[in-house]
Every structure is written in structure tokens, then in C-alpha cells.
Motif scaffolding. Structure first.
Motif, PDB file in Angstrom:
ATOM      1  N   ALA A 134     -72.621 -20.481  23.541  1.00 39.57           N
ATOM      2  CA  ALA A 134     -73.397 -20.566  22.293  1.00 39.57           C
ATOM      3  C   ALA A 134     -72.774 -19.605  21.291  1.00 39.57           C
ATOM      4  N   SER A 135     -71.679 -20.029  20.676  1.00 37.27           N
ATOM      5  CA  SER A 135     -70.942 -19.119  19.787  1.00 37.27           C
ATOM      6  C   SER A 135     -69.971 -19.872  18.898  1.00 37.27           C
ATOM      7  N   ALA A 136     -69.839 -19.352  17.669  1.00 38.64           N
ATOM      8  CA  ALA A 136     -68.827 -19.893  16.754  1.00 38.64           C
ATOM      9  C   ALA A 136     -67.569 -19.032  16.793  1.00 38.64           C
ATOM     10  N   SER A 137     -67.587 -17.984  17.602  1.00 39.21           N
ATOM     11  CA  SER A 137     -66.511 -16.995  17.571  1.00 39.21           C
ATOM     12  C   SER A 137     -65.276 -17.465  18.338  1.00 39.21           C
ATOM     13  N   PRO A 138     -64.132 -17.592  17.640  1.00 38.50           N
ATOM     14  CA  PRO A 138     -62.909 -17.952  18.358  1.00 38.50           C
ATOM     15  C   PRO A 138     -62.519 -16.895  19.382  1.00 38.50           C
ATOM     16  N   ARG A 139     -62.890 -15.620  19.114  1.00 38.30           N
ATOM     17  CA  ARG A 139     -62.570 -14.531  20.073  1.00 38.30           C
ATOM     18  C   ARG A 139     -63.230 -14.793  21.407  1.00 38.30           C
ATOM     19  N   ARG A 140     -64.499 -15.188  21.375  1.00 39.27           N
ATOM     20  CA  ARG A 140     -65.216 -15.391  22.650  1.00 39.27           C
ATOM     21  C   ARG A 140     -64.620 -16.574  23.408  1.00 39.27           C
ATOM     22  N   ARG A 141     -64.235 -17.608  22.656  1.00 39.22           N
ATOM     23  CA  ARG A 141     -63.599 -18.770  23.307  1.00 39.22           C
ATOM     24  C   ARG A 141     -62.289 -18.352  23.968  1.00 39.22           C
TER      25      ARG A 141
ATOM     26  N   GLU B 200     -81.215 -14.481  21.597  1.00 45.42           N
ATOM     27  CA  GLU B 200     -81.655 -15.491  20.613  1.00 45.42           C
ATOM     28  C   GLU B 200     -80.624 -16.600  20.455  1.00 45.42           C
ATOM     29  N   LYS B 201     -79.336 -16.232  20.501  1.00 45.85           N
ATOM     30  CA  LYS B 201     -78.279 -17.257  20.390  1.00 45.85           C
ATOM     31  C   LYS B 201     -78.364 -18.222  21.578  1.00 45.85           C
ATOM     32  N   ALA B 202     -78.509 -17.665  22.780  1.00 46.04           N
ATOM     33  CA  ALA B 202     -78.566 -18.525  23.982  1.00 46.04           C
ATOM     34  C   ALA B 202     -79.805 -19.415  23.948  1.00 46.04           C
TER      35      ALA B 202
ATOM     36  N   GLY C 218     -73.067 -14.020  23.352  1.00 44.68           N
ATOM     37  CA  GLY C 218     -72.786 -12.590  23.237  1.00 44.68           C
ATOM     38  C   GLY C 218     -73.031 -12.108  21.825  1.00 44.68           C
ATOM     39  N   ASP C 219     -73.165 -10.808  21.702  1.00 45.68           N
ATOM     40  CA  ASP C 219     -73.258 -10.217  20.364  1.00 45.68           C
ATOM     41  C   ASP C 219     -72.603  -8.843  20.394  1.00 45.68           C
ATOM     42  N   THR C 220     -71.788  -8.578  19.382  1.00 45.12           N
ATOM     43  CA  THR C 220     -71.059  -7.307  19.305  1.00 45.12           C
ATOM     44  C   THR C 220     -71.634  -6.477  18.168  1.00 45.12           C
ATOM     45  N   VAL C 221     -72.041  -5.260  18.507  1.00 44.28           N
ATOM     46  CA  VAL C 221     -72.612  -4.367  17.496  1.00 44.28           C
ATOM     47  C   VAL C 221     -71.815  -3.064  17.503  1.00 44.28           C
TER      48      VAL C 221
ATOM     49  N   PRO D  22     -72.402  -3.113   9.522  1.00 44.09           N
ATOM     50  CA  PRO D  22     -72.481  -4.564   9.280  1.00 44.09           C
ATOM     51  C   PRO D  22     -71.242  -5.306   9.754  1.00 44.09           C
ATOM     52  N   LYS D  23     -71.377  -6.636   9.834  1.00 36.68           N
ATOM     53  CA  LYS D  23     -70.197  -7.512   9.970  1.00 36.68           C
ATOM     54  C   LYS D  23     -69.660  -7.638   8.553  1.00 36.68           C
ATOM     55  N   THR D  24     -68.461  -7.166   8.329  1.00 40.60           N
ATOM     56  CA  THR D  24     -68.021  -7.015   6.944  1.00 40.60           C
ATOM     57  C   THR D  24     -67.537  -8.336   6.353  1.00 40.60           C
TER      58      THR D  24
ATOM     59  N   LYS E  88     -65.880  -9.180  10.973  1.00 40.84           N
ATOM     60  CA  LYS E  88     -65.831  -8.337  12.173  1.00 40.84           C
ATOM     61  C   LYS E  88     -66.903  -7.246  12.090  1.00 40.84           C
ATOM     62  N   ALA E  89     -67.560  -7.027  13.197  1.00 39.87           N
ATOM     63  CA  ALA E  89     -68.544  -5.946  13.263  1.00 39.87           C
ATOM     64  C   ALA E  89     -67.835  -4.613  13.031  1.00 39.87           C
ATOM     65  N   GLY E  90     -68.346  -3.803  12.123  1.00 43.73           N
ATOM     66  CA  GLY E  90     -67.767  -2.489  11.837  1.00 43.73           C
ATOM     67  C   GLY E  90     -66.518  -2.536  10.978  1.00 43.73           C
TER      68      GLY E  90
ATOM     69  N   ALA F 121     -60.837  -5.055  13.818  1.00 43.25           N
ATOM     70  CA  ALA F 121     -60.649  -5.821  15.055  1.00 43.25           C
ATOM     71  C   ALA F 121     -59.607  -5.089  15.899  1.00 43.25           C
ATOM     72  N   ILE F 122     -60.007  -4.628  17.052  1.00 41.56           N
ATOM     73  CA  ILE F 122     -59.105  -3.853  17.917  1.00 41.56           C
ATOM     74  C   ILE F 122     -57.905  -4.691  18.357  1.00 41.56           C
ATOM     75  N   GLN F 123     -58.088  -6.026  18.414  1.00 36.69           N
ATOM     76  CA  GLN F 123     -57.019  -6.902  18.902  1.00 36.69           C
ATOM     77  C   GLN F 123     -55.962  -7.183  17.835  1.00 36.69           C
ATOM     78  N   GLY F 124     -56.119  -6.610  16.640  1.00 30.69           N
ATOM     79  CA  GLY F 124     -55.134  -6.800  15.572  1.00 30.69           C
ATOM     80  C   GLY F 124     -54.525  -5.474  15.147  1.00 30.69           C
TER      81      GLY F 124
ATOM     82  N   ILE G 266     -65.217  -4.895  23.442  1.00 28.55           N
ATOM     83  CA  ILE G 266     -64.999  -4.562  22.023  1.00 28.55           C
ATOM     84  C   ILE G 266     -64.555  -5.818  21.258  1.00 28.55           C
ATOM     85  N   VAL G 267     -63.729  -6.627  21.885  1.00 30.64           N
ATOM     86  CA  VAL G 267     -63.210  -7.837  21.226  1.00 30.64           C
ATOM     87  C   VAL G 267     -64.309  -8.898  21.054  1.00 30.64           C
ATOM     88  N   GLY G 268     -65.209  -9.024  22.039  1.00 30.89           N
ATOM     89  CA  GLY G 268     -66.199 -10.113  21.915  1.00 30.89           C
ATOM     90  C   GLY G 268     -67.263 -10.109  22.984  1.00 30.89           C
TER      91      GLY G 268
HETATM   92  C1  LIG Z   1     -65.313  -4.373  16.915  1.00 35.71           C
HETATM   93  C2  LIG Z   1     -64.722  -5.742  16.929  1.00 35.71           C
HETATM   94  C3  LIG Z   1     -65.467  -6.861  16.599  1.00 35.71           C
HETATM   95  N1  LIG Z   1     -64.907  -8.092  16.612  1.00 35.71           N
HETATM   96  C4  LIG Z   1     -65.684  -9.290  16.271  1.00 35.71           C
HETATM   97  C5  LIG Z   1     -66.279  -9.998  17.487  1.00 35.71           C
HETATM   98  C6  LIG Z   1     -67.344 -10.848  16.882  1.00 35.71           C
HETATM   99  O1  LIG Z   1     -66.771 -12.116  16.547  1.00 35.71           O
HETATM  100  C7  LIG Z   1     -67.720 -10.111  15.612  1.00 35.71           C
HETATM  101  C8  LIG Z   1     -69.117  -9.630  15.721  1.00 35.71           C
HETATM  102  O2  LIG Z   1     -70.007 -10.643  15.366  1.00 35.71           O
HETATM  103  P1  LIG Z   1     -70.970 -11.421  16.372  1.00 35.71           P
HETATM  104  O3  LIG Z   1     -72.241 -11.698  15.634  1.00 35.71           O
HETATM  105  O4  LIG Z   1     -71.068 -10.693  17.668  1.00 35.71           O
HETATM  106  O5  LIG Z   1     -70.212 -12.798  16.644  1.00 35.71           O
HETATM  107  P2  LIG Z   1     -69.781 -13.948  15.641  1.00 35.71           P
HETATM  108  O6  LIG Z   1     -70.707 -14.047  14.468  1.00 35.71           O
HETATM  109  O7  LIG Z   1     -68.322 -13.788  15.334  1.00 35.71           O
HETATM  110  O8  LIG Z   1     -69.923 -15.231  16.552  1.00 35.71           O
HETATM  111  P3  LIG Z   1     -71.237 -15.863  17.259  1.00 35.71           P
HETATM  112  O9  LIG Z   1     -72.450 -15.090  16.789  1.00 35.71           O
HETATM  113  O10 LIG Z   1     -71.282 -17.287  16.831  1.00 35.71           O
HETATM  114  O11 LIG Z   1     -70.984 -15.703  18.733  1.00 35.71           O
HETATM  115  O12 LIG Z   1     -66.805  -9.026  15.472  1.00 35.71           O
HETATM  116  C9  LIG Z   1     -63.588  -8.274  16.969  1.00 35.71           C
HETATM  117  O13 LIG Z   1     -63.076  -9.398  16.983  1.00 35.71           O
HETATM  118  N2  LIG Z   1     -62.846  -7.177  17.323  1.00 35.71           N
HETATM  119  C10 LIG Z   1     -63.344  -5.922  17.316  1.00 35.71           C
HETATM  120  O14 LIG Z   1     -62.605  -4.971  17.650  1.00 35.71           O
END
Ligand SMILES: Cc1cn([C@H]2C[C@H](O)[C@@H](COP(=O)(O)OP(=O)(O)OP(=O)(O)O)O2)c(=O)[nH]c1=O
Length: 214
Positions: free
Chosen positions: A22-29, A66-68, A86-89, A98-100, A164-166, A169-172, A188-190
Motif C-alpha cells: 500500500a504505497s506510491a513510493s518507488p523506494r519501497r518497491r 492507516e495506509k494499510a 510503511g511510513d518514514t518520519v 515535513p516531507k519537503t 523526502k521526509a526531512g 535522501a540517504i540513497q542519493g 531510513i530509505v523507506g
Molecule cells: C530520510 C529519507 C526519506 N526518504 C523518503 C522515503 C519516503 O518515500 C519519504 C517519506 O514519505 P512517506 O510518507 O513515508 O512515503 P511516500 O509518501 O513517499 O509513499 P507512500 O506514503 O505512498 O508509501 O521519504 C528517502 O527516500 N530517503 C531518506 O533518506
């Protein structure tokens, strides 16, 4: 068709086609692909506004749950499946960053993170085919070196902070700012692959025994 070796003493009750992300995040995929999982994707749009005075830890878990739950309630075909979210904060102390979505906010986040340690909280939610919801909170620590104005300008120009949260992105490229981490890198990535495998394994879904369809 090649299949992975299966020990005979183990019963497999789950396989890939039974898993929904349950995610739109390419990182999680991509993270799930790293451990051989290619779930069906169902995007669950939820209101991600933190409650008043909500702490980052319960917030991360609530968002994942809530996403699930939304994915399950919106899609009848998920009824007999495992649903993962998942959710990354990113938190500085108890402050949820915030997610910027704009450069000004990303700059503010990077200035705040510069030269100090912060925590990344990963909420994970798993709904089993019987409808039971299980959650976990995973915590990683990240230490940034001190960032100069040029570091921040150059990073803003990469656009890697978007969504990206905060604000990083650590992976970049931000990897060059990160002096130290402790805890799970994938958290940290997802989301934490260790914890996902453990949660799925606890429900009889053995990640190592999924048929390899390649
Ligand atoms: C800190 C950090 C966050 N992130 C990303 C992961 C998440 O995609 C995003 C945090 O937002 P999320 O709300 O956790 O995820 P999302 O909105 O991208 O996707 P979905 O809710 O549909 O699952 O920040 C990185 O890719 N690398 C990092 O180092």
C-alpha cells in the motif's frame, strides 16, 4: 522456469502473489525487489497531518496502519492477502520534519540537521489474510556533518529533497553529508527489510522461499 531451492521440512503458506504494497513510493518497491518481492501496488491516499502534539514515534506507526487499512477497505480483492505499508518520519528531538515539497522548506530542514544527530522513525503495518493488523516501530540514528552554505545550495540544486521526509535522501547525494548512522539503513530509505521479513515470517510468509519467476 527456475525455482529457488526449497527445504522439504518447511511449509510455505505465503507467496509473492499474496502480497500487496500500500504505497506510491518507488523506494519501497525497490527495497522489496532487493529481497525478491514484487507485490501488487495499491496506493492509499490518507491525510498525513500529524495530530496536535502528536509525537513522531506514534505518528509513524499510525500513518503506516492507516495506509494499510485504507488499501484493504478500498479494494475488495485484498481480502485474502497480506497488505504491507510503511511510513518514514524524520525527527529532530520530538519535532516532526515535513516531507519537503519546496526549496525553502528543504533548506530549513537541512540547516536544522546540519552538524547534529537526528532520528528516523519507520512505522510498518502488516495486515494478514485473517484481517489482523500488526505494527512495528523501527528507529535509526543519523549524524550529519556541518553543512556550509555551498553544501546546501548544491544539494537544493539536485532536487533530490523533493517528497523526502526531512528534505534529504540517504540513497542519493546526501550520503556525502552523513557521517554516521546506527540502526537499519533500509529503514531510513523507506522501511526496514529486516523487520519486514521478520513480520512476514511470523505469519508463515517465508521471504526466502518465494518461487523465482525469472
Ligand atoms: C530520510 C529519507 C526519506 N526518504 C523518503 C522515503 C519516503 O518515500 C519519504 C517519506 O514519505 P512517506 O510518507 O513515508 O512515503 P511516500 O509518501 O513517499 O509513499 P507512500 O506514503 O505512498 O508509501 O521519504 C528517502 O527516500 N530517503 C531518506 O533518506
Amino acid at each position: 522456469m527456475a525455482t529457488k531451492q526449497k527445504p522439504h521440512n518447511k511449509k510455505v503458506i505465503g507467496h509473492d502473489s499474496q502480497l500487496v504494497l500500500a504505497s506510491a513510493s518507488p523506494r519501497r518497491r525497490e527495497l522489496l525487489a532487493q529481497i525478491g518481492l514484487s507485490p501488487a501496488i495499491m496506493v492509499a491516499d490518507i491525510d498525513e497531518t500529524p495530530h496536535k502534539r502528536e509525537k513522531p514515534q506514534p505518528y509513524a506507526v499510525r500513518m503506516a496502519a492507516e495506509k494499510a487499512l485504507k488499501a484493504r477497505n478500498q479494494n475488495a480483492e485484498t481480502a485474502d492477502k497480506f497488505i504491507l505499508a510503511g511510513d518514514t518520519v524524520v525527527a529532530c528531538g520530538q519535532r516532526i520534519l515535513p516531507k519537503t515539497e519546496d526549496p525553502v522548506t528543504a533548506r530549513t530542514c537541512l540547516s536544522l540537521l546540519s552538524g547534529r544527530r537526528h532520528r528516523v522513525y519507520g512505522g510498518i503495518a502488516l495486515i494478514s489474510p485473517d484481517g489482523h493488523l500488526r505494527t512495528r516501530l523501527v528507529t535509526s540514528m543519523v549524524r550529519f556533518r556541518t553543512l556550509g552554505p555551498d553544501d546546501i545550495d548544491n544539494y537544493i540544486a539536485t532536487n533530490e529533497w523533493q517528497g523526502k521526509a526531512g528534505g534529504y535522501a540517504i540513497q542519493g547525494m546526501a550520503a556525502i553529508f552523513i557521517q554516521q548512522i546506527s540502526g537499519s539503513y533500509s529503514n531510513i530509505v523507506g522501511f526496514s527489510l529486516f523487520d519486514i521479513a521478520a513480520m512476514l515470517g511470523g505469519q508463515g510468509f517465508d521471504v526466502m522461499q518465494i518461487p523465482d519467476m525469472t
